[in-house]
Structures are given as C-alpha cells and as structure tokens.
Design a protein around this motif. Sequence first.
Motif, short mmCIF file in Angstrom:
data_model
loop_
_atom_site.label_atom_id
_atom_site.label_comp_id
_atom_site.label_asym_id
_atom_site.label_seq_id
_atom_site.Cartn_x
_atom_site.Cartn_y
_atom_site.Cartn_z
N ALA A 48 7.82 7.69 4.65
CA ALA A 48 6.78 8.36 6.08
C ALA A 48 5.57 8.09 5.49
CB ALA A 48 6.85 9.72 5.82
N VAL A 49 4.88 7.70 4.54
CA VAL A 49 3.62 7.29 4.49
C VAL A 49 3.73 5.61 4.66
CG1 VAL A 49 2.42 6.59 2.18
CG2 VAL A 49 3.82 9.09 1.93
N THR A 93 10.60 12.89 10.93
CA THR A 93 12.03 12.78 10.75
C THR A 93 12.55 12.66 9.25
OG1 THR A 93 12.33 12.10 12.85
CG2 THR A 93 13.90 11.89 11.05
N PHE A 94 12.57 11.44 8.62
CA PHE A 94 12.25 11.05 7.29
C PHE A 94 11.69 12.10 6.24
CE2 PHE A 94 13.23 6.63 8.93
CZ PHE A 94 14.67 6.35 8.07
N ALA A 117 0.84 -1.40 0.51
CA ALA A 117 0.39 0.09 0.33
C ALA A 117 1.19 1.08 0.23
CB ALA A 117 -1.41 -0.27 0.87
N ALA A 118 1.53 1.18 0.63
CA ALA A 118 2.46 1.98 1.06
C ALA A 118 2.97 2.62 -0.74
CB ALA A 118 4.00 2.42 1.39
N LEU A 162 10.46 -0.28 6.20
CA LEU A 162 8.75 -0.39 6.36
C LEU A 162 8.51 -1.01 7.23
CD1 LEU A 162 7.28 1.88 2.64
CD2 LEU A 162 8.08 2.27 5.24
N VAL A 163 8.97 -2.44 6.75
CA VAL A 163 8.76 -3.50 7.40
C VAL A 163 9.81 -3.61 8.67
CG1 VAL A 163 9.29 -6.11 7.30
CG2 VAL A 163 8.36 -5.06 5.38
N ALA A 164 10.91 -3.51 8.50
CA ALA A 164 12.12 -3.35 9.89
C ALA A 164 10.84 -3.05 11.04
CB ALA A 164 13.05 -3.65 9.76
N LEU A 165 11.25 -1.13 10.16
CA LEU A 165 10.29 -0.08 11.58
C LEU A 165 9.16 -0.43 12.12
CD1 LEU A 165 12.23 2.70 10.53
CD2 LEU A 165 13.06 1.61 12.31
#
Length: 726
Positions: free
Chosen positions: A673-674, A653-654, A575-576, A604-607
């Motif tokens: 960010a998204v 931040t990103f 989706a992102a 995105l997966v790890a965070l």
Amino acid sequence: MTTMKEQPVTPRGDRGSDAGFTAGYARLVSGRRSKWAVLVIWLVLIAAGGSLGSKIGHVQNNDQETWLPSSAQSTRAVKLAEQHFADRHTSGAVIVYTRDSGLTAADRAKITADAGALKAVAVGTVSAPEVSGDGKAAFVSLPLRTSPSDNNVLTHAVDRSEKIVRDGAPAGLETRVSGEAGSIRDFADVYSGMDGALLGAALAVVAILLLLTYRSPVLWLVPLISVFLAAEVASGVVYLLAAHAGLLVNGLSTYILMILCVGVGTDYALLLIARYREELHRHEDRHEAMRIAVGRSVSALSASAATVVLASLCLVFGKMNSTQGLGPVVAIGVAVVFLAMTSLLPALLVVLGRWTFWPFVPRHTPGHEAGTEQEHGVWARVAGTVARRPRVVWACCIVVLAALAVGTATVETGQTQAQQFTKSVGSIEGQKILAAHFPAGASEPADVYVPAAGADSALQVVRTVPGVQSAAVDRSAGGWTHITAVFKDAPDTQAARDTVHRMRTALDQGPAGASDAVVGGQSAVALDTANATKDEEMLLIPLVLLVVLVMLILVLRSVVAPIVLLLSVILSYAAAIGAASLLFHAIGHPHMDRSLLLIGFLFLVALGVDYTIFLMARVREEVRHRGHRDGVLTGLTVTGGVITSAGIVLAATFCVLATIPTVSSLQEGLLIAVGILLDTFLVRSLLVPALSLSLGPAIWRPGHPETEAPPEGERPLETTRADVGA
C-alpha cells in the motif's frame, strides 16, 4: 436504430484505434449483436469457474515440503523421513504443562496418564514425560497426522490431544500445545474462513471507493460485479491446473490471487470507464463510444497485464517451492481479469446504456475536448505547477524518495515464532514456557539422517559441535539412522541456524559415512529458507527488471524513456521499503520475513510500472498530435484523476491483508500500500512528468512521436453503420 452516413467525425479526439486485431477486438466487445455473444461466453465461463473455484481449497498443498527450497538439505531430510521412517504427512506436537508453585504429585500422575492416552492420537512414538530441573514444568512430544490439502486433519488431531490433556486436569495446572503442530493449528485458526472474508472485505472496500469516485448509485455495481466474477473464473482456472497439471497452490497464493484480482481488475475497470465516459461526450452512439474507448485503452491495458504476467512468471525460476507456485497463480489471475475488464465489462456497459452513470450522465457534446481545466480542474492545476518549474519538481521528488530510502537501514529481517502473530496464541505461550524451564532447543531438536554404517561416527561428530546440548540415536530403518540433536539455543534463532551450519560443515569434513548425513528440522529449514531467499533475490530481481525494461521499450518504442522510468520505479521501491520499515518499527513489529522483500519487489515494480504505462502511453498519443510539451501536460491532466483513483483502490485493497492477525500479512499489506501510494502521488504525478519536460523530446529517442507517421491503421474515425453494428 439511428442510421449514420459514412463521414469523418470532426472532433479532435476522434482519431480511431489501431487497425487489425485491436480494432476487431474493440468492435467485437461493443457491437450491437456481438456484445451478446461476449456475454454468453462469459456466462458459460462463470458457471464453470464458479463451481470449480469453490474447490480451490481442496487442491491447496500446505505441507511443510511445499514451503521449502526444492534442493536443500532440509527438504531431503523431509523426504528421508517419509521414505524410511513412516513420517509422511506428520507434524510434531509438544504438550506443555506448568504450575508456578511447582508440579504436584497429582500433576505428575496426570502427565504420565496423558502420555499413555495420547498414543490413541499419535501416529508414532509418544515420548516419556520430561520434567524441568526446577520442577515447575514438563512436556510430552508426539507426532500427529497431517494432510497437504486439508488442514482440518491436523487441526482435529491437535484438538483431540488438547481435550485429552485438559479433561481431568488438576485445578491450576496450565497446559499448552506447542511445537510445529501447535503453530500450524494456530495459523489454521487464524486463516479459517478467511477466503470468503478477505474477498468480501476487499469487495466492500472497492465498493465504497467506487461509490465515492462515481457518485452514482448504479455505476459502481458494474465493475464490482465484473471483478467478482473474474476472480471466480480465475480461481476455477487455478483449480484445474492444480488438480490436473501439478500447479502448486497453497494458502498464501490463494489469498494473493483474491486480493490481486479485485485490486488489479478494479484498476483496469476505472481506466476503461474513464475513457468510455470521455468518448460518450464525443459520440451520440454508445456502441461507437465504447469501440473507440476499448481500441484506445486495450493497448495500454494489455501492455500492463503482459508486464505483470511475465514478471510473475519469472518466479518459476526461484528456489523455493512456494515461490515457484506463486508466479503462475498471479499470472493467471491478472490474465483473467484483463480479459474480463476488456470484454465482459464493455459488453455489460453497452447493454446497460448511459443511464448507469446517473445522476452524472455523460451527454453527447459536439466539439468536446478532453484535458480542459473545467473538466479536470485539480489535475490541470497540477500540470500547470509541473510545467512552471519542472526541474525543481523532479529534484524535490528525488530528495523525498531518497530520504525515505534511507529508512532501509532500519530493515530487520528474520522472525522468531513469537514474532509471527499480532495476538497471543497457544503455541507461542507454550514455546515461552519451554524456553523458561528447559534447554532452549529441547522442544524442537534437529534431525540428522545418516546411513546406518556411519551412524556412530556421525553421532560423535554431532556431539562435538559448539551449540549442541546433547545428541542421541532415536531409531533406525531402511538402512538409515535417525539422530536427534538438542541445541542450546531456541530453534527459531540465528544462533540455532549457526549451529546447523557448523554441524553440516563438521559432518561434511568428518569420517567416511558421516559425510553422507543430512541435517533437517526447524532450524535447518530456517537456514535453508534464508539462503534460498537470498539466492532468489540475486536471480529474480534482475530478471524482473529486465522483463519490465523490455516491455517498456516495446510499449513506448523508445530506449531513453524506459530507462528513466525503470530508475524511477527502483527508487520508488527503495523508498517504499524504507518508509514501511519505519512504519513497522512504529507499530511494534520491526522484524519482517525476508521473503517479503522479493514479494514486495515483484508487486511494487510490476504494479507500480502499470501506472507509468497508463500515463506514458497516453502522453505518447497526445505528443503525436499536440507536440511534446503540450502532450505531456495533457496526458497528465486527463489521466490524473483516474490513475489516482486506481492507485487508492489498489492500495486500499492490499490493506485488507492487515486484517489477518499475522505479522507477515500485516506487513505485506502495508508495504505494498505504501509503495503504490508513493507511485501514485509522487512518481507518476510529479516525478515522471517533470523529468519528461526537462528531457524534452529526447526522452523518446531513438523515436520521435512528433514527427512519426501515425501507427499503421490509425486514421480519423469514419463512423459507419457497419462499424457501429459490428
């Protein structure tokens, strides 16, 4: 000092932290005496890290080879050029001249004179001026000295060349510096001074958000200072490993290190401070409150940090040199900020006392219970909404995420040179002039290196390849011959990459000697990079998913829940990508670098799974004492505000990366960010809790927290003088 007799503390929340290492660690960082030892240790680390971290720019290696696949032909070509043609640490510059009305005699005389004067700057042969067929443009090419650790070497060489060209130029004669050297200089100008600017901008964004979160003129400074100091120590560690252990560090990894330290460190600080505030309501002694807060938080925080660290280290199995170097840099940054936020920050908060929360100082309130609507009004109502219609909630979430994922069909990968900046720069303008007046590939011919015995055969093969405009022997040395091949298409296009592929195939199938040829150059680099990136995706994405799945199983002591959570993270990533692609089209930068898909996936997966770990670890704790349904809802209620704040901080931040005027930085910042915002507001807040309620206790299979005995060492807190004064 208040003396407390040994007796159980009655409030429901005072269940204590795990025994063993966790309990000992919590006592260490919050004890009346030991906290000072923690601060002294960090003062030493900061003193050393600050001085070393400032040198990180000296160990950066931004040479072309560091961005290439380690085993590709283009990398071998660079090494052959260094070994046999004295082209080590050189970069090609193309000086472009143009006059719309046609070059005058004075213009041509100036261009010829420049070709002679530029020999003082070049580290190799300066080409004879080449004039376009329409007589309106000309160019001169030359190699310039560069340095893998100091961009200023090449920047100064380009600046000297530019001064030679501009001095005494006839009025109306336009000049540009293009080619690889011009592009590198433009990137260097864009990134010049950005180390401090990026860190400052990230800290400023975090400061504003912390002020809004805490509404305290003092409290925001404590995590901000801790994060800044942790970032300095992390930079120092990276510097040492780069200087003495061969760790590859380049400009990209340095900027990501800074942003990641600030964003992830602030997230960890928010979660710890929220738990500390909760315990301050339950305990009169702040040391005891911090001991319990650290004890109950460190497991989830360590699981989160370990997940990101291990997922990042998977990058060492990548094919790109830059990918292999990025993994350890990210891992070091996350490990250091984790240690800082679970030791330095607690010690500082305990030393400073409750007043740092002013004007909203958390007072000791006997019988205080977390999760009430009065304390968490908004999130109590969100939990109520999820509780009433969980199936409707998760179904709607999946529909929304799937609809956004459809946007992946609009993804366009691959950027030309002109698509790499968000503003006009000299190298791009020069490239456009060359494309308008010369064969598209004239400024960046392909490099073919072949053993001298097979040079004639290789030259004939190259000339017959479709897409090749012309080819000629340039020079011979060390038993090797260098052939240059001018393509009909611009070097940064797919058509040029296809020509490289045809050329390599033809040479491999050619006569003896020709089959040993190695094809390099800009187009070959682009082809090899694209192929290596695809290979990395096939290997690293499943590997990262496996690491995340194993970590979730270990943290949650379940199999069903980790699988459900991993599927939610994958859907969120799709989706992102879809949403970001639509956004990129809307802002006029539709083409993304292919490597962004892998980097975006990692972060995105790890965070993203971080927030799920924070939520589900608390849910599991609550389920053990409240039952499944109430545990899920209480976990959502008490973590909702802090995890949302953490997500907003990390996303903001990103977004700081978007201030760098390159399309890749802009897109990287917006994509992450998204994705983080989707995870924060949709996946973690609605989808995961709703699925947990719908699946019921089965989500914890094969375990069952409601019927499990408490983990070894977990007991009602017994507050003693010995514990408080540890």
